[in-house]
Scaffold this motif. Structure first.
Motif, mmCIF file in Angstrom:
data_model
loop_
_atom_site.group_PDB
_atom_site.id
_atom_site.type_symbol
_atom_site.label_atom_id
_atom_site.label_comp_id
_atom_site.label_asym_id
_atom_site.label_seq_id
_atom_site.Cartn_x
_atom_site.Cartn_y
_atom_site.Cartn_z
ATOM 1 N N PHE A 177 -12.469 2.519 -69.079
ATOM 2 C CA PHE A 177 -13.384 3.192 -68.268
ATOM 3 C C PHE A 177 -13.086 4.302 -67.513
ATOM 4 N N ASP A 178 -12.000 4.416 -66.805
ATOM 5 C CA ASP A 178 -11.515 5.581 -66.152
ATOM 6 C C ASP A 178 -11.390 6.571 -67.250
ATOM 7 N N ALA A 179 -10.994 6.684 -68.436
ATOM 8 C CA ALA A 179 -10.960 7.785 -69.295
ATOM 9 C C ALA A 179 -12.242 8.169 -70.024
ATOM 10 N N ILE A 180 -13.251 7.155 -70.084
ATOM 11 C CA ILE A 180 -14.760 7.687 -70.272
ATOM 12 C C ILE A 180 -15.387 8.420 -69.237
ATOM 13 N N ALA A 181 -15.005 7.925 -67.815
ATOM 14 C CA ALA A 181 -15.614 8.486 -66.674
ATOM 15 C C ALA A 181 -15.098 9.868 -66.505
ATOM 16 N N GLN A 182 -13.799 10.149 -66.621
ATOM 17 C CA GLN A 182 -13.022 11.313 -66.419
ATOM 18 C C GLN A 182 -13.788 12.525 -67.564
ATOM 19 N N ALA A 183 -13.965 11.979 -68.697
ATOM 20 C CA ALA A 183 -14.454 12.851 -69.561
ATOM 21 C C ALA A 183 -15.863 13.441 -69.422
ATOM 22 N N LEU A 184 -16.792 12.274 -69.247
ATOM 23 C CA LEU A 184 -17.941 12.471 -68.725
ATOM 24 C C LEU A 184 -17.884 13.358 -67.235
ATOM 25 N N GLU A 185 -17.371 12.969 -66.272
ATOM 26 C CA GLU A 185 -17.429 13.796 -64.987
ATOM 27 C C GLU A 185 -17.050 15.300 -65.230
ATOM 28 N N SER A 186 -15.956 15.446 -66.187
ATOM 29 C CA SER A 186 -15.281 16.869 -66.464
ATOM 30 C C SER A 186 -16.568 17.521 -67.041
ATOM 31 N N LEU A 187 -17.466 17.052 -68.008
ATOM 32 C CA LEU A 187 -18.396 17.887 -68.659
ATOM 33 C C LEU A 187 -19.410 18.360 -67.668
ATOM 34 N N ILE A 188 -19.373 17.884 -66.475
ATOM 35 C CA ILE A 188 -20.682 18.365 -65.737
ATOM 36 C C ILE A 188 -19.850 19.048 -64.286
ATOM 37 N N SER A 189 -18.588 18.993 -64.326
ATOM 38 C CA SER A 189 -18.085 19.272 -63.005
ATOM 39 C C SER A 189 -18.066 20.834 -62.810
ATOM 40 N N ARG A 190 -18.311 21.178 -61.625
ATOM 41 C CA ARG A 190 -18.348 22.823 -61.422
ATOM 42 C C ARG A 190 -17.466 23.418 -62.088
ATOM 43 N N LYS A 191 -16.192 22.946 -61.872
ATOM 44 C CA LYS A 191 -15.075 23.623 -62.658
ATOM 45 C C LYS A 191 -14.629 23.832 -64.204
ATOM 46 N N SER A 192 -15.574 23.125 -64.870
ATOM 47 C CA SER A 192 -15.445 23.025 -66.068
ATOM 48 C C SER A 192 -15.601 24.272 -66.842
ATOM 49 N N ASN A 193 -14.916 24.259 -68.109
ATOM 50 C CA ASN A 193 -14.964 25.615 -68.868
ATOM 51 C C ASN A 193 -15.160 25.104 -70.368
ATOM 52 N N THR A 194 -14.983 26.078 -71.355
ATOM 53 C CA THR A 194 -15.052 25.904 -72.612
ATOM 54 C C THR A 194 -14.013 24.750 -73.364
ATOM 55 N N GLU A 195 -12.739 25.116 -72.810
ATOM 56 C CA GLU A 195 -11.730 24.280 -73.107
ATOM 57 C C GLU A 195 -11.721 22.907 -72.627
ATOM 58 N N SER A 196 -12.185 22.816 -71.258
ATOM 59 C CA SER A 196 -12.213 21.353 -70.665
ATOM 60 C C SER A 196 -13.490 20.766 -71.607
ATOM 61 N N VAL A 197 -14.594 21.432 -71.980
ATOM 62 C CA VAL A 197 -15.767 20.709 -72.722
ATOM 63 C C VAL A 197 -15.061 20.174 -73.977
ATOM 64 N N ASN A 198 -14.249 21.023 -74.699
ATOM 65 C CA ASN A 198 -13.631 20.525 -76.007
ATOM 66 C C ASN A 198 -12.805 19.233 -75.849
ATOM 67 N N PHE A 199 -11.825 19.348 -74.834
ATOM 68 C CA PHE A 199 -11.169 18.145 -74.529
ATOM 69 C C PHE A 199 -11.917 16.951 -74.310
ATOM 70 N N ALA A 200 -12.873 17.093 -73.482
ATOM 71 C CA ALA A 200 -13.677 15.965 -72.828
ATOM 72 C C ALA A 200 -14.605 15.556 -74.193
ATOM 73 N N SER A 201 -15.233 16.195 -74.887
ATOM 74 C CA SER A 201 -16.111 15.735 -75.877
ATOM 75 C C SER A 201 -15.348 14.993 -77.020
ATOM 76 N N LYS A 202 -13.970 15.458 -77.296
ATOM 77 C CA LYS A 202 -13.046 14.738 -78.409
ATOM 78 C C LYS A 202 -12.830 13.566 -77.864
ATOM 79 N N SER A 203 -12.421 13.551 -76.487
ATOM 80 C CA SER A 203 -11.958 12.276 -75.791
ATOM 81 C C SER A 203 -13.099 10.845 -75.780
#
Length: 367
Positions: A177-203
């Motif tokens: 669940f930590d992995a799921i939470a990290q990916a979801l939080e990453s998608l809406i984090s203020r510091k997210s960018n195109t690269e992090s969105v790609n990693f999070a979506s695949k995760s």
């Protein structure tokens, strides 16, 4: 273990490492068949094994490990274990022991030195992705401090799905669940960018397809998929960092002994609902609505209620109870202590500003 031994030995021989400090946990040592590791990988090498004691990374044990490194002087630190083992290895390899160290930690001013040794990391849980992140945490007097530095990124990492299978379901559920939470939080984090969105979506794509089957009927295949999902989530948050659910989780781990991923899950839906309901108040460089639309597509839902219902259903299947009474948590009695333990650095990454009063309303909000 035979193939994994060969892979570990390949790195050690290729780089000509001769003095190895293994930091691990007793369960992790068993999962990786540590006796074979000693016979095949450490043969003709000088080595020292340190078994961690604490379930969470605490200051006193960090100092103990750091002193071991200073006296043994390894040319390779090998960390095999979960998040605590990996954080100990990352921090002890760069920390400078000095009298004012506790004061520096209190001020988030960690005295990092050059690395004492090369660091290789092998995770035995599919969760934090700590093998690829530039941050590590330490608890000091009940408060969790998170530190970031490129010096903390391991030099090498290896993923062995066979190391993940034998862990108890409770540990796999929390880590996953930590992995799921990290990916979801990453998608809406203020510091997210195109690269992090790609990693999070695949995760998330991998986690949603494999998390529950990995818990109920673990195989090398779904273990490998969850291992990759965790690694991708780690790469995502290494860019974007986490948000409110992670920030709020820390005191629940320390005060009530609730495992990290489980603690992150406690108010997860409430925080995501709050962020969605306050789209117009978000302080981000992207469209928060577009990010939620992406999350809805990934989860195959049409709105925030359906998303929260789906996350809640995942938690139930994973036996991640969020009933605080069942977990021995009295919010009213312990609220001030909980509030003092919340990581403000992580809270600052939330797309919608959250102060103490808002935090109180979210946590006490009835379902």
């Amino acid at each position: 273990m035979r193939n994994s031994s060969k892979e570990i030995k390949k790195i050690i021989d290729k780089k000509n490492f001769n003095k190895i400090l293994l930091i691990t946990g007793k369960n992790s040592f068993g999962a990786c068949d540590g006796e074979i590791l000693k016979e095949e990988v450490f043969k003709n090498k000088k080595y020292l094994i340190y078994f961690k004691n604490s379930e969470i990374p605490v200051y006193d044990e960090l100092i103990k490990i750091t002193k071991k490194i200073q006296s043994f002087k390894p040319d390779l630190i090998l960390a095999i274990g979960g998040g605590t083992v990996i954080d100990y290895a990352k921090m002890s390899n760069v920390v400078d022991i000095r009298p004012d160290l506790p004061d520096l930690i209190n001020n988030y001013s960690f005295p990092f030195n050059n690395r004492k040794s090369k660091l290789a990391v092998i995770p035995t849980t599919a969760g934090s992705g700590a093998e690829v992140t530039s941050n590590a945490v330490i608890y000091l007097k009940g408060i969790k401090y998170s530190f970031e530095s490129n010096l903390l990124i391991p030099d090498y990492f290896l993923l062995f799905p066979e190391f993940l299978i034998s862990a108890p379901k409770k540990i796999k559920a929390s880590a996953g669940f930590d992995a799921i939470a990290q990916a979801l939080e990453s998608l809406i984090s203020r510091k997210s960018n195109t690269e992090s969105v790609n990693f999070a979506s695949k995760s998330l794509d991998l986690s949603l397809k494999n998390y529950i089957s990995f818990l109920e009927s673990p195989t090398l295949e779904n273990a490998e998929k969850m291992s990759i999902a965790s690694n991708l989530a780690g790469k995502a948050i290494n860019i974007s960092k986490t948000t409110a659910p992670h920030a709020t989780s820390y005191p629940f781990t320390y005060l009530f002994n609730i495992s990290h991923g489980h603690a992150v899950s406690l108010f997860f839906e409430k925080f995501f609902s709050f962020n969605f309901e306050n789209l117009s108040k978000s302080d981000v460089s992207f469209s928060l609505k577009d990010r939620f639309d992406l999350i809805f597509r990934i989860f195959c839902v049409g709105n925030i209620k359906e998303l929260c219902d789906k996350i809640n259903n995942i938690k139930k299947k994973a036996d991640l109870d969020d009933n605080l009474s069942n977990l021995g948590v009295d919010l009213k009695q312990n609220f001030d202590e909980i509030l003092n333990g919340i990581n403000l650095l992580r809270l600052g990454n939330n797309p919608v500003k959250i102060d103490k009063e808002i935090l109180k309303k979210i946590i006490f909000k009835e379902d």
